[in-house]
Design an enzyme around this catalytic site. Structure first.
Site, short mmCIF file in Angstrom:
data_model
loop_
_atom_site.label_atom_id
_atom_site.label_comp_id
_atom_site.label_asym_id
_atom_site.label_seq_id
_atom_site.Cartn_x
_atom_site.Cartn_y
_atom_site.Cartn_z
N GLU A 163 0.80 -1.23 0.00
CA GLU A 163 0.00 0.00 0.00
C GLU A 163 0.83 1.28 0.00
O GLU A 163 0.81 2.05 0.98
CB GLU A 163 -0.96 0.01 1.20
CG GLU A 163 -1.89 -1.19 1.25
CD GLU A 163 -2.99 -1.05 2.30
OE1 GLU A 163 -2.95 -0.09 3.09
OE2 GLU A 163 -3.88 -1.90 2.33
N GLU A 365 -5.12 -8.76 0.95
CA GLU A 365 -5.81 -8.43 2.22
C GLU A 365 -7.28 -8.18 1.94
O GLU A 365 -7.63 -7.49 0.99
CB GLU A 365 -5.26 -7.14 2.86
CG GLU A 365 -3.91 -7.27 3.50
CD GLU A 365 -3.45 -5.95 4.13
OE1 GLU A 365 -4.30 -5.11 4.51
OE2 GLU A 365 -2.23 -5.76 4.22
C1 FCB Z 1 -4.41 -2.11 5.57
C2 FCB Z 1 -3.03 -2.46 6.10
C3 FCB Z 1 -3.03 -3.54 7.15
C4 FCB Z 1 -4.20 -3.44 8.09
C5 FCB Z 1 -5.49 -3.27 7.33
C6 FCB Z 1 -6.72 -3.18 8.20
O1 FCB Z 1 -4.41 -0.81 5.09
O2 FCB Z 1 -2.21 -2.88 5.05
O3 FCB Z 1 -1.79 -3.50 7.80
O4 FCB Z 1 -3.99 -2.47 9.03
O5 FCB Z 1 -5.44 -2.14 6.51
#
Ligand code: FCB
Length: 462
Positions: A163, A365
């Site tokens: 990110e 994620e």
């Molecule tokens: C993302 C992050 C991760 C976590 C999630 C909820 O932005 O990469 O580390 O905090 O959000």
């Protein structure tokens, strides 16, 4: 069976959020140690000093993941554990920790996936200017090479950055993440230097015959709140900053013209030199997508449904577009106030297929924070989390059926952990962690997810 045998089901974490052991093995401070120890930055003043003590309990944690049938585990390497000053030779103790973790995972039949940078820049490099300093990109490539040299024989999947939107525009523009600065020009230079660091790291890993390398971007479905030009223009900018500012250089070798134009007053992407975009757009083996929510955007300061009432350029992650803000669009909310919108994931995935060159995609994620009351039976019955994951996996199924080359899904997160500026107050884990005793207890969602992995289908799981 809706997910083929090749589809990878995993779980994800990041070093600062779980490891603890902040000063062991010669680890140096990162910008997150500094930020979390600065008063007023993190809810309750929480820090990652101890976190879930994964550094000491990694064997138990791997055993839990194995018992759930996880096929892969995405973790990040803490740069200051390898190079406390961000440069120079690698610390044996640091390499050794990740080597033992890797071996433990392989022994349990879990494929290790490494993220090289999940936000914990060595503080010494921030003191040298941080990501606004071009030199940091070269330091990142050197560090990446050191880690791959040591683990590349056993780890086959490598993600350079997690990110970069957050490390640049939240860290240096809105200031809500480390290093907590509010300088739009510095933030935009950081975008470029992070991406340059990514490209240089890809080159460094290719030189060592890396098996698979990619980058993880946090992408959003973005829509205007109305057809009014004020809203459509604001949504265009937000889509630009969140999605196209990263996807276009990485996958098409150019920055989006409209965003360059909009940010000209801040110097655009800063010092972009000949050849940089060729490096940034090196071919990848995978694109990691982190998806959490859809943004419906207005440009009207007086919109009645604004999520965040703050105004002013300094609190905004969008240089030159502080007026662009999110409005509620009537979906249920997670504990962080993020709207739950699985169709947005489908929209993001099918857009990638429509608008970008083909590259294998992995959801690196996806998940949700909920209040998670502990039942009398000692188990968290987190039906909300199950619904969230079920909905998003169903969106993945639809995208696959429509030809999106989606190859895996990593749940954020396997364990409750340190949620950055939200501290320990917000829980994302499928496994509950008691922060006093460090006892781990799988929540209902963990058992449910385990069933999905076993059956490779959503249908058989109640
Ligand atoms: C993302 C992050 C991760 C976590 C999630 C909820 O932005 O990469 O580390 O905090 O959000």
């Amino acid at each position: 069976m809706s997910f083929g045998d090749d589809f990878v089901f995993g779980g994800a974490t990041a070093a600062y959020q779980i490891e603890g052991a902040a000063t062991l093995g010669g680890r140096g401070p990162s910008i997150w140690d500094t930020f979390s120890h600065t008063e007023g930055r993190v809810v309750n003043g929480d820090t990652g000093d101890v976190a879930i003590d994964h550094y000491h309990r990694y064997k138990d944690d791997v055993a839990i993941m194995a018992s759930l049938g996880l096929e892969a585990y995405r973790f990040s390497v803490s740069w200051p554990r390898i190079q406390p000053e961000g440069r120079g030779p690698a610390l044996e103790a640091g390499l050794d920790f990740y080597s033992r973790l890797t071996d433990e995972l392989l022994g349990a039949g879990i494929d290790p996936w490494i993220t090289l940078y999940h936000w914990d820049l060595p503080q010494a490099l921030q003191d040298a200017g941080g990501w606004p300093n071009r030199d940091i990109a070269y330091r990142f490539a050197e560090y990446s090479a050191l880690v791959h040299e040591h683990l590349g024989d056993r780890v086959k999947h490598w993600i350079t950055l997690n990110e970069p939107f957050c490390s640049s525009l939240i860290g240096y523009a809105s200031g809500r993440h480390a290093p907590g600065l509010q300088d739009p020009s510095a933030a935009l230079s950081s975008v470029h230097h992070l991406l340059l660091g990514h490209g240089l790291a890809v080159d460094a890993l290719r030189a060592q015959n890396v098996a698979h390398v990619g980058i993880t971007l946090n992408l959003y479905a973005v829509e205007p709140a109305s057809d009014d030009a004020v809203d459509t223009d604001a949504a265009r900018r937000v889509d630009g900053f969140h999605n196209r500012l990263f996807l276009d250089p990485v996958l098409k070798g150019r920055y989006p013209q409209d965003i360059l134009h909009d940010t000209a007053e801040f110097g655009g992407m800063g010092d972009v030199r000949d050849g940089d975009l060729d490096i940034i757009s090196r071919p990848l083996d995978l694109l990691g997508v982190n998806y959490y929510t859809r943004y419906v955007i207005t440009g009207r300061e007086d919109h009645p449904d604004l999520v965040d009432k703050r105004t002013g350029q300094l609190d905004s992650p969008y240089p030159g577009a502080a007026h662009a803000r999110e409005v509620r669009h009537g979906m249920p909310l997670t504990d962080l106030g993020w709207e739950i919108d699985p169709d947005g994931l489908y929209d993001v995935l099918t857009r990638l297929k429509r608008e970008y060159p083909a590259v294998p995609i992995v959801i690196t994620e996806n998940g949700a924070a909920f209040a998670d009351p502990l039942g009398d039976d000692g188990v968290v019955h987190d039906a909300d989390r199950i619904d969230y994951v079920r909905g998003h996996l169903a969106a993945c199924e639809r995208a696959i059926a429509d030809g999106v080359p989606l190859q895996g899904y990593f749940l954020w997160s396997i364990f409750d952990n340190y949620e950055w500026a939200e501290g320990y107050a917000k829980r994302f884990g499928a496994v509950h962690v008691d922060y006093e005793t460090q006892v781990r207890t799988p929540k209902h969602s963990a058992l449910w997810y385990s069933g999905v992995i076993r059956s490779r289908s959503l249908d058989e799981q109640s």
